[in-house]
Design an enzyme around this catalytic site. Sequence first.
Site, PDB file in Angstrom:
ATOM      1  N   CYS A  17      10.319   1.010   1.985  1.00 31.81           N
ATOM      2  CA  CYS A  17      11.183  -0.156   2.208  1.00 31.81           C
ATOM      3  C   CYS A  17      12.628   0.261   2.424  1.00 31.81           C
ATOM      4  O   CYS A  17      13.374  -0.416   3.147  1.00 31.81           O
ATOM      5  CB  CYS A  17      11.096  -1.120   1.032  1.00 31.81           C
ATOM      6  SG  CYS A  17       9.464  -1.836   0.770  1.00 31.81           S
ATOM      7  N   LYS A  33      -2.539  -8.155  -7.778  1.00 30.24           N
ATOM      8  CA  LYS A  33      -3.360  -8.106  -6.576  1.00 30.24           C
ATOM      9  C   LYS A  33      -2.830  -6.957  -5.714  1.00 30.24           C
ATOM     10  O   LYS A  33      -1.847  -7.095  -5.006  1.00 30.24           O
ATOM     11  CB  LYS A  33      -3.290  -9.437  -5.814  1.00 30.24           C
ATOM     12  CG  LYS A  33      -4.555  -9.762  -4.987  1.00 30.24           C
ATOM     13  CD  LYS A  33      -4.860  -8.766  -3.851  1.00 30.24           C
ATOM     14  CE  LYS A  33      -3.974  -9.039  -2.653  1.00 30.24           C
ATOM     15  NZ  LYS A  33      -4.315  -8.086  -1.511  1.00 30.24           N
ATOM     16  N   GLU A  50      12.345  -3.548  11.624  1.00 31.01           N
ATOM     17  CA  GLU A  50      11.755  -2.511  10.778  1.00 31.01           C
ATOM     18  C   GLU A  50      10.493  -1.948  11.427  1.00 31.01           C
ATOM     19  O   GLU A  50       9.635  -2.704  11.890  1.00 31.01           O
ATOM     20  CB  GLU A  50      11.418  -3.099   9.411  1.00 31.01           C
ATOM     21  CG  GLU A  50      10.878  -2.075   8.427  1.00 31.01           C
ATOM     22  CD  GLU A  50      10.563  -2.678   7.079  1.00 31.01           C
ATOM     23  OE1 GLU A  50      10.803  -1.993   6.069  1.00 31.01           O
ATOM     24  OE2 GLU A  50      10.076  -3.821   7.021  1.00 31.01           O
ATOM     25  N   GLU A  78      10.969  -8.273  -3.088  1.00 30.59           N
ATOM     26  CA  GLU A  78      11.528  -7.004  -2.604  1.00 30.59           C
ATOM     27  C   GLU A  78      10.879  -6.735  -1.263  1.00 30.59           C
ATOM     28  O   GLU A  78       9.709  -6.341  -1.181  1.00 30.59           O
ATOM     29  CB  GLU A  78      11.257  -5.884  -3.616  1.00 30.59           C
ATOM     30  CG  GLU A  78      12.137  -4.660  -3.408  1.00 30.59           C
ATOM     31  CD  GLU A  78      11.500  -3.615  -2.522  1.00 30.59           C
ATOM     32  OE1 GLU A  78      11.792  -3.609  -1.298  1.00 30.59           O
ATOM     33  OE2 GLU A  78      10.715  -2.815  -3.037  1.00 30.59           O
ATOM     34  N   LEU A  79      11.652  -6.976  -0.195  1.00 27.54           N
ATOM     35  CA  LEU A  79      11.085  -6.967   1.151  1.00 27.54           C
ATOM     36  C   LEU A  79      11.524  -5.718   1.904  1.00 27.54           C
ATOM     37  O   LEU A  79      11.896  -4.711   1.315  1.00 27.54           O
ATOM     38  CB  LEU A  79      11.488  -8.257   1.867  1.00 27.54           C
ATOM     39  CG  LEU A  79      11.246  -9.540   1.057  1.00 27.54           C
ATOM     40  CD1 LEU A  79      11.662 -10.772   1.857  1.00 27.54           C
ATOM     41  CD2 LEU A  79       9.799  -9.647   0.616  1.00 27.54           C
ATOM     42  N   GLY A 137       6.706  -6.553  -0.073  1.00 22.66           N
ATOM     43  CA  GLY A 137       6.015  -6.544   1.216  1.00 22.66           C
ATOM     44  C   GLY A 137       6.939  -6.992   2.322  1.00 22.66           C
ATOM     45  O   GLY A 137       8.168  -6.899   2.216  1.00 22.66           O
ATOM     46  N   GLY A 138       6.342  -7.499   3.393  1.00 23.78           N
ATOM     47  CA  GLY A 138       7.108  -7.901   4.561  1.00 23.78           C
ATOM     48  C   GLY A 138       7.643  -9.315   4.464  1.00 23.78           C
ATOM     49  O   GLY A 138       7.131 -10.155   3.719  1.00 23.78           O
ATOM     50  N   TRP A 189       0.783  -1.228   0.000  1.00 23.30           N
ATOM     51  CA  TRP A 189       0.000   0.000   0.000  1.00 23.30           C
ATOM     52  C   TRP A 189       0.814   1.277   0.000  1.00 23.30           C
ATOM     53  O   TRP A 189       0.279   2.356  -0.183  1.00 23.30           O
ATOM     54  CB  TRP A 189      -0.948   0.035   1.204  1.00 23.30           C
ATOM     55  CG  TRP A 189      -0.399  -0.475   2.501  1.00 23.30           C
ATOM     56  CD1 TRP A 189      -0.665  -1.683   3.076  1.00 23.30           C
ATOM     57  CD2 TRP A 189       0.487   0.194   3.419  1.00 23.30           C
ATOM     58  NE1 TRP A 189      -0.001  -1.817   4.274  1.00 23.30           N
ATOM     59  CE2 TRP A 189       0.704  -0.664   4.510  1.00 23.30           C
ATOM     60  CE3 TRP A 189       1.102   1.444   3.416  1.00 23.30           C
ATOM     61  CZ2 TRP A 189       1.528  -0.338   5.594  1.00 23.30           C
ATOM     62  CZ3 TRP A 189       1.926   1.789   4.479  1.00 23.30           C
ATOM     63  CH2 TRP A 189       2.124   0.901   5.554  1.00 23.30           C
ATOM     64  N   ASN A 190       2.129   1.196   0.210  1.00 24.42           N
ATOM     65  CA  ASN A 190       2.856   2.438   0.447  1.00 24.42           C
ATOM     66  C   ASN A 190       3.142   3.240  -0.826  1.00 24.42           C
ATOM     67  O   ASN A 190       3.069   4.462  -0.827  1.00 24.42           O
ATOM     68  CB  ASN A 190       4.166   2.163   1.199  1.00 24.42           C
ATOM     69  CG  ASN A 190       5.063   1.173   0.489  1.00 24.42           C
ATOM     70  OD1 ASN A 190       4.601   0.159  -0.033  1.00 24.42           O
ATOM     71  ND2 ASN A 190       6.344   1.455   0.461  1.00 24.42           N
TER      72      ASN A 190
END
Length: 492
Positions: free
Chosen positions: A286, A177, A384, A252-253, A230-231, A153-154
């Site tokens: 991130c 998605k 984080e 990409e975390l 995401g996480g 969402w960021n």
Amino acid sequence: MSLQSFQMYINGESCEAVSAARFDSMDPSCAQPWASFPDANGDDVDIAVKAADAAFNGRAWRSLTATARGKLLRKLGDLISENGEQLAQLESRENGKLIRETRGQLAYLPEFFYYMAGLADKIEGETLPIDKPDMMAYTVREPIGVVAAIIPWNSPLYLTAIKVAPALAAGNTIVIKPSEHASASIVALAQLAEQAGFPAGVLNVVTGYGPSAGSALTSHPLVRHIAFTGGAATARHVVRASADNFAHLSLELGGKSPQIVFPDADIDSAVNGIVAGVFAASGQSCVAGSRLLIHESIYEEVLQKVADRAARIKIGKPSDADTEMGPMTTEAQLNIAENMVATALEQGAVLRHGGKRPDVNGGWYYEPTLLECQSPTDTLMQEEVFGPVAAAIPFKTEEEALALANDSRFGLAAGIWTRDIARAHRLCRDVRSGIIWVNTYRVVSAMAPIGGFGDSGYGREGGIDAVLSYTEKKTVWINLSSEPMADPFVMR
């Protein structure tokens, strides 16, 4: 208040969920619902993936030359530019990002499509200097198939662009998605793809929640590549979901990126870089430079300047032109930031600024927060936050700074502030991060790969590496001899 109603986009058509279920999305600036979306489940995902698979194998997409694909991507970039204000407004409304930042991102976003458009017909194979004189061998790169893109969402449009553009340039089809907290701008992007002339089914969007729509997408047997941002916890579920069909993965975390400030640095530039790295976008990035490693001789000076600048940051509605920091996107993320600051204080951290929720329009706001930690093993130095919270600690030597920078299971980004070019090169070589900025921070380009080490994931987005990651290499052997094959039981 009436809600704006959005639909999914599957196989070239706007549609509702099979179940007709819907969910509301919240405006983080006031903590009120503003939009409604279809709540997709496995049935909807199955329809979307099968549409993407049919398009991948269909003549309308497969018969296009690579140059023609590039022209479609360029047209999509043009349409994004023409509709930039509408897209910027949507993204700012749904995730609370400053309108000044979303406008800036949208002004540059077409460049990702232009760059990947140019690469579409430059995906080349090789002729191999094979050691068998009666044989010829060469390689070709081919698209993988259906790509699943899971978007947080960021920065939804940016993080979608760096997946969609290279995947389509390589000739794949895609099902996106987006986060249930920020889906509107992605649905709008899909409609622009239709206007650009992409065949039905090439680009699809399903809206819904991770445990239902997301899990169904990442585990679907027709999905050949999963691009996830995401996480780390969710990424582990994605990796397990991909196991049955051996889908390719790019992850990409998150990160706990260090900003290392040496005594010879331009202090004011370093302070601005720290503010940009951890307080811009309310820290919801991130690559947030949230670990401040500052030489002891300038430690107090730098901390005081960061605290003073943080105190002047204007917190307000993201739609206001003079706002410098908006809300957190979700109440859950606000609670995480608040709880982590509380834990840091319990562990002996010293609060230099912030640490509270300001009362702004009833929204999910948190002050820019700066703390001094006692140990590099403190929770705030290791975990984080994904919020506007910076943790600082001093160092004595370059060797200690390097050890502190690498004392993390993450490795996404790092900032190095020094005028000593030899030192900069040494640290660029030895710091374990996928992105390193020297005397700057939070700079991106369509040409530059993005990705991390360790718990920050693997695979790269951006640059030619991204396009190649959406291809598979095939080796072709041709027998040049007119002689019949020899002994069939002996390998050549």
